[in-house]
Design a protein around this motif. Sequence first.
Motif, PDB file in Angstrom:
ATOM      1  N   THR A 224       0.827  -1.210   0.000  1.00  0.00           N
ATOM      2  CA  THR A 224       0.000   0.000   0.000  1.00  0.00           C
ATOM      3  C   THR A 224       0.859   1.256   0.000  1.00  0.00           C
ATOM      4  OG1 THR A 224      -1.719  -1.191   1.210  1.00  0.00           O
ATOM      5  CG2 THR A 224      -1.864   1.199   1.189  1.00  0.00           C
ATOM      6  N   LEU A 225       1.855   1.303   0.876  1.00  0.00           N
ATOM      7  CA  LEU A 225       2.704   2.491   0.969  1.00  0.00           C
ATOM      8  C   LEU A 225       3.521   2.697  -0.298  1.00  0.00           C
ATOM      9  CD1 LEU A 225       3.874   2.136   4.675  1.00  0.00           C
ATOM     10  CD2 LEU A 225       2.353   3.897   3.755  1.00  0.00           C
ATOM     11  N   ASN A 226       3.802   1.614  -1.022  1.00  0.00           N
ATOM     12  CA  ASN A 226       4.547   1.745  -2.268  1.00  0.00           C
ATOM     13  C   ASN A 226       3.788   2.593  -3.289  1.00  0.00           C
ATOM     14  OD1 ASN A 226       6.781   0.945  -4.111  1.00  0.00           O
ATOM     15  ND2 ASN A 226       5.124  -0.031  -5.227  1.00  0.00           N
ATOM     16  N   ALA A 227       2.449   2.661  -3.154  1.00  0.00           N
ATOM     17  CA  ALA A 227       1.675   3.517  -4.053  1.00  0.00           C
ATOM     18  C   ALA A 227       2.084   4.983  -3.902  1.00  0.00           C
ATOM     19  CB  ALA A 227       0.182   3.353  -3.782  1.00  0.00           C
ATOM     20  N   LEU A 228       2.408   5.397  -2.672  1.00  0.00           N
ATOM     21  CA  LEU A 228       2.869   6.777  -2.465  1.00  0.00           C
ATOM     22  C   LEU A 228       4.226   6.995  -3.124  1.00  0.00           C
ATOM     23  CD1 LEU A 228       1.897   7.382   1.281  1.00  0.00           C
ATOM     24  CD2 LEU A 228       0.553   7.827  -0.783  1.00  0.00           C
ATOM     25  N   ALA A 229       5.098   5.996  -3.031  1.00  0.00           N
ATOM     26  CA  ALA A 229       6.402   6.107  -3.689  1.00  0.00           C
ATOM     27  C   ALA A 229       6.233   6.206  -5.201  1.00  0.00           C
ATOM     28  CB  ALA A 229       7.278   4.905  -3.325  1.00  0.00           C
ATOM     29  N   HIS A 230       5.259   5.462  -5.727  1.00  0.00           N
ATOM     30  CA  HIS A 230       4.990   5.511  -7.165  1.00  0.00           C
ATOM     31  C   HIS A 230       4.489   6.895  -7.570  1.00  0.00           C
ATOM     32  CE1 HIS A 230       3.833   4.076 -11.119  1.00  0.00           C
ATOM     33  NE2 HIS A 230       2.623   4.575 -10.933  1.00  0.00           N
ATOM     34  N   VAL A 231       3.591   7.464  -6.764  1.00  0.00           N
ATOM     35  CA  VAL A 231       3.087   8.813  -7.051  1.00  0.00           C
ATOM     36  C   VAL A 231       4.232   9.819  -7.001  1.00  0.00           C
ATOM     37  CG1 VAL A 231       1.619  10.658  -6.169  1.00  0.00           C
ATOM     38  CG2 VAL A 231       0.737   8.328  -6.301  1.00  0.00           C
ATOM     39  N   ASN A 232       5.138   9.643  -6.061  1.00  0.00           N
ATOM     40  CA  ASN A 232       6.302  10.545  -6.001  1.00  0.00           C
ATOM     41  C   ASN A 232       7.076  10.530  -7.312  1.00  0.00           C
ATOM     42  OD1 ASN A 232       5.832  11.387  -3.390  1.00  0.00           O
ATOM     43  ND2 ASN A 232       7.298   9.989  -2.453  1.00  0.00           N
ATOM     44  N   ARG A 233       7.302   9.321  -7.842  1.00  0.00           N
ATOM     45  CA  ARG A 233       8.088   9.204  -9.083  1.00  0.00           C
ATOM     46  C   ARG A 233       7.339   9.780 -10.277  1.00  0.00           C
ATOM     47  NH1 ARG A 233       9.069   4.085  -6.709  1.00  0.00           N
ATOM     48  NH2 ARG A 233       7.471   3.130  -8.049  1.00  0.00           N
ATOM     49  N   ARG A 234       6.037   9.511 -10.352  1.00  0.00           N
ATOM     50  CA  ARG A 234       5.287   9.913 -11.535  1.00  0.00           C
ATOM     51  C   ARG A 234       4.897  11.386 -11.514  1.00  0.00           C
ATOM     52  NH1 ARG A 234       3.438   5.723 -14.782  1.00  0.00           N
ATOM     53  NH2 ARG A 234       2.958   7.491 -16.154  1.00  0.00           N
ATOM     54  N   ALA A 235       4.621  11.936 -10.329  1.00  0.00           N
ATOM     55  CA  ALA A 235       4.105  13.306 -10.236  1.00  0.00           C
ATOM     56  C   ALA A 235       5.085  14.269  -9.583  1.00  0.00           C
ATOM     57  CB  ALA A 235       2.783  13.321  -9.474  1.00  0.00           C
ATOM     58  N   ASP A 236       6.305  13.782  -9.282  1.00  0.00           N
ATOM     59  CA  ASP A 236       7.346  14.626  -8.680  1.00  0.00           C
ATOM     60  C   ASP A 236       6.876  15.231  -7.355  1.00  0.00           C
ATOM     61  OD1 ASP A 236       9.873  15.596  -8.541  1.00  0.00           O
ATOM     62  OD2 ASP A 236       9.621  17.195 -10.016  1.00  0.00           O
ATOM     63  N   LEU A 237       6.257  14.362  -6.524  1.00  0.00           N
ATOM     64  CA  LEU A 237       5.834  14.780  -5.191  1.00  0.00           C
ATOM     65  C   LEU A 237       6.834  14.289  -4.159  1.00  0.00           C
ATOM     66  CD1 LEU A 237       1.989  14.067  -5.386  1.00  0.00           C
ATOM     67  CD2 LEU A 237       3.221  16.158  -5.986  1.00  0.00           C
ATOM     68  N   ASP A 238       6.594  14.664  -2.887  1.00  0.00           N
ATOM     69  CA  ASP A 238       7.559  14.294  -1.848  1.00  0.00           C
ATOM     70  C   ASP A 238       6.869  13.645  -0.631  1.00  0.00           C
ATOM     71  OD1 ASP A 238       6.332  16.497  -0.740  1.00  0.00           O
ATOM     72  OD2 ASP A 238       8.170  17.684  -0.500  1.00  0.00           O
ATOM     73  N   PHE A 239       5.914  12.729  -0.913  1.00  0.00           N
ATOM     74  CA  PHE A 239       5.362  11.929   0.182  1.00  0.00           C
ATOM     75  C   PHE A 239       6.504  11.241   0.916  1.00  0.00           C
ATOM     76  CE2 PHE A 239       1.318  11.962  -2.221  1.00  0.00           C
ATOM     77  CZ  PHE A 239       0.403  12.138  -1.188  1.00  0.00           C
ATOM     78  N   ASP A 240       6.538  11.373   2.237  1.00  0.00           N
ATOM     79  CA  ASP A 240       7.492  10.635   3.063  1.00  0.00           C
ATOM     80  C   ASP A 240       6.740   9.442   3.635  1.00  0.00           C
ATOM     81  OD1 ASP A 240       9.215   9.600   4.966  1.00  0.00           O
ATOM     82  OD2 ASP A 240       9.880  11.572   5.689  1.00  0.00           O
TER      83      ASP A 240
END
Length: 220
Positions: free
Chosen positions: A111-127
């Motif tokens: 589940t948390l890997n989805a945030l990492a994926h969004v970081n890569r695709r949308a240039d966000l900084d979810f920790d």
Amino acid sequence: PALEVNPRRFAAMPQSAHPLHVQALVGTDEEGLAEAAARFAGRKSFLFLGSSLGNYDVPEDQLRLLARHMEPEDRLLIGVDTPPSALSGGKTEQDLVAAYNDAAGVTSAFTLNALAHVNRRADLDFDLADFRHVSEWCAERQAIVAHVVAVRDVIVNTHMDGEVEEVLSLRAGERIYMEQSAKFSLARMRSIAHAAGLRITRHWQAPREFYLIVECERVL
């Protein structure tokens, strides 16, 4: 044929010694099913396993798409996870919740890997350390529903074009909906199949009603 939207997945598939020929089709469900139906003549078996039907908000739509490409002699085999059982000794709500909050943390990492994926695709900084995974049984939706919960106040920024801009702020305890995994009784599968233009011809139930496999044919 095997249908996958990402061609790199096929490169990683192990080669089997079994005399089964796998022909890869790259594309969406709509594209791949149309191509497979046109390319292969004769009776066909369609497999929809892994309980992924439960990830769709309207599962009838996905089955209706499959039904459009089936001939009367074709068969569709669907595997689904089941809700808590009314049988004594059957699957319980606790069984389901424990499976999606496993002690090894596999589902949490997924589940948390989805945030990492969004970081890569949308240039966000979810920790990822700012969130924890929570999966709960929702009786109204007959589904396990997964969220990530902020463990502290969080601000998420975008870094596109070298500029920092706030896109999301959360208070500790606030949630982000991630996905659902709906569960299906035999009665519900009969209803969904009927709505999609299919009829269940046979079914197989696992011990303690842990999962269900149904065979369907197209209704003319």
